[in-house]
Design an enzyme around this catalytic site. Structure first.
Site, PDB file in Angstrom:
ATOM      1  N   TYR A  16      30.911  -2.393 -11.708  1.00  0.00           N
ATOM      2  CA  TYR A  16      31.205  -2.380 -13.148  1.00  0.00           C
ATOM      3  C   TYR A  16      29.919  -2.414 -13.963  1.00  0.00           C
ATOM      4  CZ  TYR A  16      32.912  -4.242 -17.632  1.00  0.00           C
ATOM      5  OH  TYR A  16      33.172  -4.460 -18.978  1.00  0.00           O
ATOM      6  N   GLU A  40      44.528  -9.243 -21.149  1.00  0.00           N
ATOM      7  CA  GLU A  40      45.262  -9.619 -19.945  1.00  0.00           C
ATOM      8  C   GLU A  40      44.461  -9.304 -18.684  1.00  0.00           C
ATOM      9  OE1 GLU A  40      49.431  -8.392 -17.657  1.00  0.00           O
ATOM     10  OE2 GLU A  40      49.167  -7.944 -19.786  1.00  0.00           O
TER      11      GLU A  40
END
Length: 293
Positions: free
Chosen positions: A183, A221
């Site tokens: 990432y 979330e």
């Protein structure tokens, strides 16, 4: 003297940056009325909240993400909130052809483009790097190459409107945090590409702004599910984060730090004492909960 300079120069830079951005802090929602905006990754989280803010401001909105059913609900809500118009295109950003199709849809349905908000992100893991090169390649396609493809396709319209590009990135794109290797690599790539592109725009007198948004821990979330068991911090609200991103883009800021105090402080400490910063970061994780290879 050398150590003093290392402390004073970044501190002075932070003060000047605060003054510069505060002096230009004249955002009004009317600035987005009637503007034609693409928001990617808009079915949930920050992207969804940006769509709702833009709707309240009276923008023409084109949202995109993978899940059509969720996008239908977002478009419906945008129209209820007062969007000048709202439509969606569903698909995956693993395919750069889809990224280009979204931009063509904006040209066809909106007649042009004033703001391109690049917010989508591919799924990754939070844990020790497992050596999966294929995962890194796939993530680069979604988190980086599709951003490049959309920007390239949108540039003719943005040049015409003298518009804005807003790139949603992360602290992991400025600082090498553990457990986010794939990432982080994609987010560092975004910084390099768009910071260099901004320089070329200046040289060529192209009046298209680029805003790089450096975000901390936000209560989406997906983020809470991925890291809340490892990171003890309280996440910042996605609704406020979404509004700050829009505001920074409308004001054509170079960079947004959100939450401002937390992100700004971490970047300052890292610039002055990187080894100390990294030691503090490592000590702040609940290492017993980290996924291992």
């Amino acid at each position: 003297m050398g150590r003093l300079q290392k402390i004073l120069i970044p501190s002075l830079g932070l003060v000047l940056a605060f003054w510069f951005y505060s002096a230009r802090d004249t955002f009004k929602p009317e600035m987005l009325r009637g503007k034609r905006v693409i928001v990617t990754g808009a079915s949930t989280g920050i992207g969804e909240q940006m769509a709702y803010h833009l709707a309240r401001m009276g923008s023409h909105i084109l949202v995109t993400a993978r899940t059509e059913a969720k996008l239908q609900n977002v478009v419906r809500r945008c129209l209820e909130l007062g969007a000048a118009s709202a439509r969606f295109v569903s698909g995956t950003m693993e395919d750069t052809a889809f990224a280009q199709r979204v931009v063509r849809e904006a040209q066809t349905s909106l007649g042009g483009l004033d703001m391109l908000i690049l917010n989508h992100v591919g799924a990754s893991y939070f844990g020790f790097f497992d050596g999966d090169v294929e995962h890194v390649r796939k993530l680069l396609e979604i988190n980086f190459l599709s951003y490049v493809a959309m920007t390239t396709s949108a540039l003719p319209m943005l040049k015409e409107s003298e518009g804005s590009i807003v790139v949603v990135s992360s602290m992991a794109g400025k600082v090498g945090f553990p457990f986010t290797v794939p990432y982080s690599a994609t987010k560092f790539a975004l910084d390099g590409f768009f910071s260099s592109l901004r320089q070329e725009f200046a040289i060529q007198s192209i009046n298209v702004s680029i805003t790089l948004c450096i975000l901390g821990f936000i209560d989406t979330e997906s983020a809470v599910r991925a890291v809340s068991h490892v990171i003890p911090d309280t996440p910042a609200p996605k609704e406020e984060c979404a509004l700050e991103i829009i505001r920074a883009g409308a004001l054509r800021h170079r960079q947004l730090h959100y939450p401002a105090r937390a992100v700004g402080t971490m970047l300052l400490i890292h610039s002055i004492a990187p080894e100390l910063f990294e030691s503090i970061v490592r000590g702040s994780y609940r290492l017993e909960n980290v996924r291992r290879t």
